[in-house]
Every structure is written in structure tokens, then in C-alpha cells.
Design a protein around this motif. Sequence first.
Motif, short mmCIF file in Angstrom:
data_model
loop_
_atom_site.label_atom_id
_atom_site.label_comp_id
_atom_site.label_asym_id
_atom_site.label_seq_id
_atom_site.Cartn_x
_atom_site.Cartn_y
_atom_site.Cartn_z
N SER B 450 73.52 -107.46 -4.27
CA SER B 450 72.97 -106.82 -5.47
C SER B 450 71.72 -107.52 -6.01
CB SER B 450 74.02 -106.75 -6.57
OG SER B 450 74.38 -108.04 -7.02
N ALA B 451 71.58 -108.81 -5.70
CA ALA B 451 70.43 -109.55 -6.26
C ALA B 451 69.22 -109.54 -5.32
CB ALA B 451 70.84 -110.98 -6.58
N LEU B 452 69.37 -108.96 -4.13
CA LEU B 452 68.27 -108.99 -3.16
C LEU B 452 67.29 -107.85 -3.40
CD1 LEU B 452 70.31 -109.64 0.12
CD2 LEU B 452 69.17 -111.32 -1.34
N SER B 453 66.06 -108.06 -2.96
CA SER B 453 65.12 -106.94 -2.92
C SER B 453 65.05 -106.48 -1.47
CB SER B 453 63.74 -107.38 -3.39
OG SER B 453 63.15 -108.17 -2.39
N GLU B 454 64.48 -105.30 -1.26
CA GLU B 454 64.42 -104.78 0.10
C GLU B 454 63.60 -105.72 0.99
OE1 GLU B 454 64.05 -100.28 1.94
OE2 GLU B 454 63.08 -100.78 0.07
N GLU B 455 62.60 -106.36 0.37
CA GLU B 455 61.73 -107.25 1.14
C GLU B 455 62.48 -108.51 1.58
OE1 GLU B 455 60.59 -106.16 -2.20
OE2 GLU B 455 60.24 -104.40 -0.96
N ASP B 456 63.53 -108.87 0.83
CA ASP B 456 64.27 -110.09 1.16
C ASP B 456 65.05 -109.99 2.47
OD1 ASP B 456 63.50 -111.20 -1.24
OD2 ASP B 456 65.33 -110.65 -2.30
N MET B 457 65.38 -108.74 2.85
CA MET B 457 66.38 -108.54 3.90
C MET B 457 66.06 -109.28 5.20
SD MET B 457 68.56 -106.63 2.50
CE MET B 457 68.69 -105.64 1.02
#
Lengths: 473, 473
Positions: B450-457
Amino acid sequence: MLTYSYSGRGSESLYEYLYTCIKHDILTGVLAPHTKLPSKRVFAANQGISIVTVENTYGQLMAEGYIYSRPKSGFYVSAIAGQIPENAQSSDLIPARQEHPAESSYNLVSNHTSAEHFPFSIWAKIIRQLLSTQDAKLLISPPPGGAMELRSAIASHLYNFRGITCEPEQIIIGAGTEYLYTLIVQLLGREKVYGLENPSSKKIRRIYQAAGAKVIPLSMDGEGIELTAENLAVPDIVQISPSHHFPTGIVTSVSRRYGLLQWASESPGRYIIEDDYDSEFRLQGRPIPSLFSMDATDRVIYFNTFTKSLASTIRISYMVLPKPLLEIFYSKLGFYSCTVSNFEQYTLAAFIREEYFEKHINRMRNHYRMLRDALIRQILDSALYPGAEISEENAGLHFLLKLRTREPDAVLKEKALKNGVTVSFLSDYYSSDYRQLKTSYEHTAIINYSALSEEDMVQVVQALCSAWFPCLA
Amino acid sequence: MLTYSYSGRGSESLYEYLYTCIKHDILTGVLAPHTKLPSKRVFAANQGISIVTVENTYGQLMAEGYIYSRPKSGFYVSAIAGQIPENAQSSDLIPARQEHPAESSYNLVSNHTSAEHFPFSIWAKIIRQLLSTQDAKLLISPPPGGAMELRSAIASHLYNFRGITCEPEQIIIGAGTEYLYTLIVQLLGREKVYGLENPSSKKIRRIYQAAGAKVIPLSMDGEGIELTAENLAVPDIVQISPSHHFPTGIVTSVSRRYGLLQWASESPGRYIIEDDYDSEFRLQGRPIPSLFSMDATDRVIYFNTFTKSLASTIRISYMVLPKPLLEIFYSKLGFYSCTVSNFEQYTLAAFIREEYFEKHINRMRNHYRMLRDALIRQILDSALYPGAEISEENAGLHFLLKLRTREPDAVLKEKALKNGVTVSFLSDYYSSDYRQLKTSYEHTAIINYSALSEEDMVQVVQALCSAWFPCLA
């Protein structure tokens, strides 16, 4: 017997439906002013619903001033000025919420900030600015003790206005003093004995007891808690309000303060909880140094709240822990999340930092001083004087009115109520397991004027005259 | 061959319609326990619909425990321990409480609403409008259970979205679920024994213990708490998250639910606390009926919170008490003030009433689904696959990642941390006084996205690959 059919209920809850029905009947005059409503039990049985639903309905109507209660008698319809005609549109029936219920109902018991004195526009401006930043900090859970910005603002406020030196880390923010007391019991231990001033607010006793702690009453004289073996041999923790005791208004003398600090230092595990709940509203003279600032051995826990100084519906209080307790707090209770929303913590932080809080306090202090002076003037000009004596009028938001009478307090209270004034007496606040009432505390009404307007004064004093003049010696 | 005509379908989707038909036939005994259902492919062909629709239908029925699957064999009707009332709906879960993680670049442990997803402008608009009214109600202390406006809004939300029927009076508002648990212990008694799921969040155990209650762990299998004498002979109160257990993601089966309700009804003073903490974020299939809505004997207390569905820094949670407990609540704990500020209570009430809450939930559900899909895609494309297996990905904001390895969980966690990722394992959540770890729970990471952004993946999966690939069998 009041009966409502449920045929017109629609999708409303039972509670909303009954509330709307009764309000409608009051506003249209179907229920005349001072009509007695059925008791909660009878009304619930008649309607075939639970007592709790009726309690909530009556409670809401009372909060909005449509009805009022008389202890041991029941609920009555208020005299609403300007009732709505029978043929009014239902949209007209949307709660014309009144700050003071009916002209026949004055409350001299509770603290209350009226809407005209709350700094709505500044609060709105700050929160609007805050939300417009969409700052990530607003959505990051603060440390268990609260947002550091607010704790820093409180620390400098305490330094500037209360002479208290502490680190922001020592300040623990919580959703109301009641919540912080339950934390204290978890921190210091529910097996400990907590000594409370007698008299004191019943609520404090109930909170400690509900938290599972053993509570004993401590006897007081005119200087504060008596430093007797009977008082101090048993408790591990003593809770007091030395700057302004409720309800007596007594200020703990300096020698008593040192005596209490000495008691605490004599044995490990002894603590003093200092509740400084309305020190902002000392109306005359210099503020009195806090016990916390006099303490050299880290045995005082300081409490204060914004529910008194801003509004009772803003649930923000704080405690200042001595440093050695801080590590214990974090290791034992550090898993708790802070109970106050970030939005309000950051709003309040800016409100204090930008000096609005100081201005608000000054304005309110002037306002309360004006109210107090007007009320005292009215009393001195009334038939009550010199049969009644005023004392402890320089601190907090109430003073004492001692009546020269032989009537018991219960009778005096009932008479005031019949004249539309709710008032409490010192004798209401004594612990029932410690009934050694000192004579000096009898016949003493507690006059909290914070909820009154200047226009109310004449009516209040007239009502009290009608109620009490015939009883005076 | 199982066949349903579409004549009675009405406006329901195919999926909903089939789900309802099959559930009905199971509950009424038309489909006997352990009857084999047609394969997805055959059933789809027979009904003239897509396999995906059948997959969804079977998936939902399985999640709710009406059917079960046997690997390489197919789907079978469960033996339901009782008959469900025809109108039963809705479901529930428990607050996933996380320990504070160490510093790292990526946090796969805590729930977090990022600033870009919080509806700042709407919230600001509502609170601005509210404050501009300077309405007296904002400064009038609400009943102990909270402002009736908010409780009414929550009651209709629960009715519309969770199939729960309750009066606003039954809803008690508090500053966070943690605070409400301490009220529960005061309400039901700290001398009672509270049974908690094992594994569960450590925080829940600590709260009950700090409140002075005795806590015992309850063993679980894939259907929820085991209904064994060992589990159920001792506790008076059982707390569970039947819709979505943290951390395992297990959904309590229908027969277990009935078994628990039966247990509660067998002896006075037994209660089930149902924590529905993230039921809004079921990403696939229909929500599962709540225990509260299945309960006919007033033994279920329902919990939910806005700290998960809106933001963890908005401290508003609520519980729904069964009516008989309500009077006890008011007489024992009615002296407490509500712990949530009026401004936020009225803001949230309008936010729900004006359907912003529903829209926010829908938007966030889509967002989380997108995050989940992206992360799973990355994992399946990475070197971790097929050495790691994903499960329980349809509910809540986390899934499980089971690693084929012999390294102990502590080593795996340490390696992830060295690569900048904080992650917890199922084994972290077992009560230390009950260490009978089932093998199936080892090597299982809990991936909260829930705390991630799409770019973090990409970075997260790369980091986990570097950390764990060398350990995989």
C-alpha cells in the motif's frame, strides 16, 4: 400519553424519527412550554423501543435546548422564543440550534465556550493553508507522544507562560485528559494506590476506578491537601490541582507544595500528578509557579488541556513526563498510536506558534473577567446580599457563593432548578466513602459563569433571588 | 448437470446471479455436502458463459467457505454447520497492527495512504463550509458515543455497503481502534479471558495486556480459528478478523463462523469481537457477510476504522455494540467524553453522507489493484519465480510470498533489509507463548504494497531478487 406512529418513519433511524417528531411538536406548540415529558422508561415501553433510544433522543433534544431536565423529576419542554407556526414548512424545522436552550434554563455547572468566542475564522484559515500544502507529513503517523511540531509549540508556550522548562519529547499528546489518565494508570501501575483530593470531580474517580486502580480520598483544608499520616501513608501517587482546586478554588500554599515534593522524594515510586487545567484563566494576580517547575527530583507529572482553554469539543490534552519516566513510557506504552488526528495537531501547532493562542487566551480572560464582574455586581446589588458571600473569584471560571441559611443543599438546588437555574454545591463533590463534611463547605454554591452571556446576568440573579432569598437567615 | 435459467436474473451481473443461485442451493440442501460441482470449463459451456465468470463465482463461493477445492480433482460443496438466514449479508476483519520498521528505502510492512491519494481538496472544502457556519453544535459536547450525525452516516454506510442493520445509537466512535479496545476491556471486564488469533499482530496482544486483561492464543488452520476444546474451553471473549485475517489473509469459512456463533450462544457472557479492518479493500469478488449480520443472539461486537480506509493519521474508529450491551455501556462507561474532535466528526459525517467516502474507497481499491497487479507481474517476471509462490492476493493490502528455501526467516529478513527493503514474515506474528509453528507458515514473507508507488516496483523486486535469489532451492 405522547405516542408516535412509525408509519411516517421512512428510512430514518428510530432515534432520528422520534427526535424529529418531538422537535416538531415543540416548535409547533403541540407540546407547550414546561410540559412534562413521559419518563424514559414509560415512553420506551409505550413506543415499544429501547430505553437507550429514548435516552439518546432526549439527550439530543436537551443538547439542542428543546427540553430541559430536573433531577429526580424528569424532562420538560423548554420555552422556545419565537415558535414556528403550525403550517411551517418542514425545512423550517431544521434545528435552529441554540446556544442557551430556553430563557428558563441557565447552566452554572459546565464549562462551555460559546460559538461567538471560538476563533472560527483563524482556525479555518490555518487548516485551509495546512490542507492546501498537501504535505506528506500530514499522512505520516507521528511518534506515540504526538507530532513534534505541536510538542515544540507547547514546550515554548509552557516556557513563556508557565515558567516550565521541558524538552518537547517529554510532552505526550492525547485525545483528552481522561484518555491520558488511563495511560498514567498503565504507566505507573494499576496495583498502585492513587490519592485524590476530596472534594473533587466525580469523573476523575470514575476514570481511575474504571482503569482498575485503587483510589482513596485525601482530606483538604484551606491550604490544600493536609500533610497528615492519614493522608500520605497509603497512596503511591497523589493527584492534585494546586493552582486552582476544583470545586473549592483553593490554591495550594507554597509550604504545602514543598511538603508534597518532600513526601514524593522520600520513597521510590511516589509521584505527584499536577493538573493545571485552567491556569490560563487566573483573572487576578500573578500565575502561581507550577509544582513541576519546583520539582528537583523528577517526581511531578504535569497535565493540561486545550479542551478548557479552546473548546471542550477539541479533544487535545497533554502531559509532561519527568525524563526518567520517559523511557519507561516508551518501552511500556510506546506501541500505542497517538490518539489525536494529525490535521488538528498541526493546526493547533500553528495556532500556538503564530501567537493566536496567546491572543485568544487574553481575549477570553478579559471576557470572563467582564462576565465575572457583571455577575458579582448583580449579586451585590440584589436581595441576596448580604445574606450571601462571594469567595475564590480570582481564578478559573467559577466562584463560590456561600448562603447564610439552614436549608440543606439539596433543597437549595431544587429551588434554583424550579427557577430555571442548574447549579451545583460543594457538597456534591465529596467522595461518598469519606463523608466527613466540614461545616465550612455547606450551603456553598459553585457559580460557573463561562456559559453565560452578559445579557443573561439579570435573569440569572433574579432567578436565584426568587429561589434563595426566602431561605436566607 | 447443474443448470440455472437466467429468467430470474433481473439486474444482477451473471456472476452475482450464479453466485446467489449456487449459494441458495447449498444452504437449502439442494446441493448436498461434498457434492462435486461441474468443472469450470464444463459449467461455462453448459451455461453459455465465459470461464472467467465461472472462475469468479467459484472463487467467491470458496472464499466464503461454501465450497472447497481438492487439487487435481475439482470443487465440492462444504458441510455447513447450520442454515444461514436467507437475508444474511456482509463481513469482517481485524486491524493489522504493525511494529515500527527500521529505516529502509522501501517499507513492505506498514499500511500508508500517500499524500497524492488523500482527498485533500474535498476534505478542505467540507471543513471550510462547516467552520464557516460557526454552528453552535460544533462546540456542544456530543454524547459519549459520538456525534449522532456521524453515527447516522456510518449506520447507513454499513447498511448499504456491508449489509449490516443497526441503529446509530449502537455505534460508538473513538479515537482509534486501540482506544476502543481499552473501552471493551472496561466494558466486558478485565477479569475475563480474551482469546486472540495466533498468529496476530503483536500490538493487539499488548493493548489487551496493558489494559490488564488475560490473553490466550487460539490456534488456526486454513479455515480460521480451530473449533477445538483446547481453543474454546477457556476464553470468554474471542477476537477475530473473519473476513481477512492478518497476517495470513485467511477468510474464516462459513461453517467456522456458525461454529463460533454457536460457541458464543452456549454460555452467558461470551462475546465475539469481529474486526473488519480492511474489508473495504477486498480486491476480487464480493465482500463476505459479517459475523455481526449473521448473529441472532447479540453476541458479536463489530469493529471498523477510518484509519485504514482514509488515512492512518485520521484517528476515527468505531464499534457497533449489540443492543443489550448498550445499556451496560452507558451505565458503566457513559461518563467518558467522546475522544474525537467535533470538527472531524462532522467533517467525516458530511464526507460519508455526500458519497465522497464511497468514491474514495472505489478509487483506492482500483489503485491498490493496479499496484498489486504490477508488483505480482514484476515478481513473476523476475528470477524469484518459480522459487517463490504468491497467495492470498485477493483481499486487503498485502499478499503472501512463500520462498522455497532452507534459510531461517530471520536471515531472509536481514538480507532484505541489507538491500533496503523492510519486510515481515508470518513467523513474526506468532505468540511467543505458543510456538507450535506449523511448517506451512515458514519462509513466508508478507508483502504489503500500500505504501509503494508504481515506480517503486522494479526497484523493490530487484532488491528482493538480490537478497533472496541466492537462497532459493
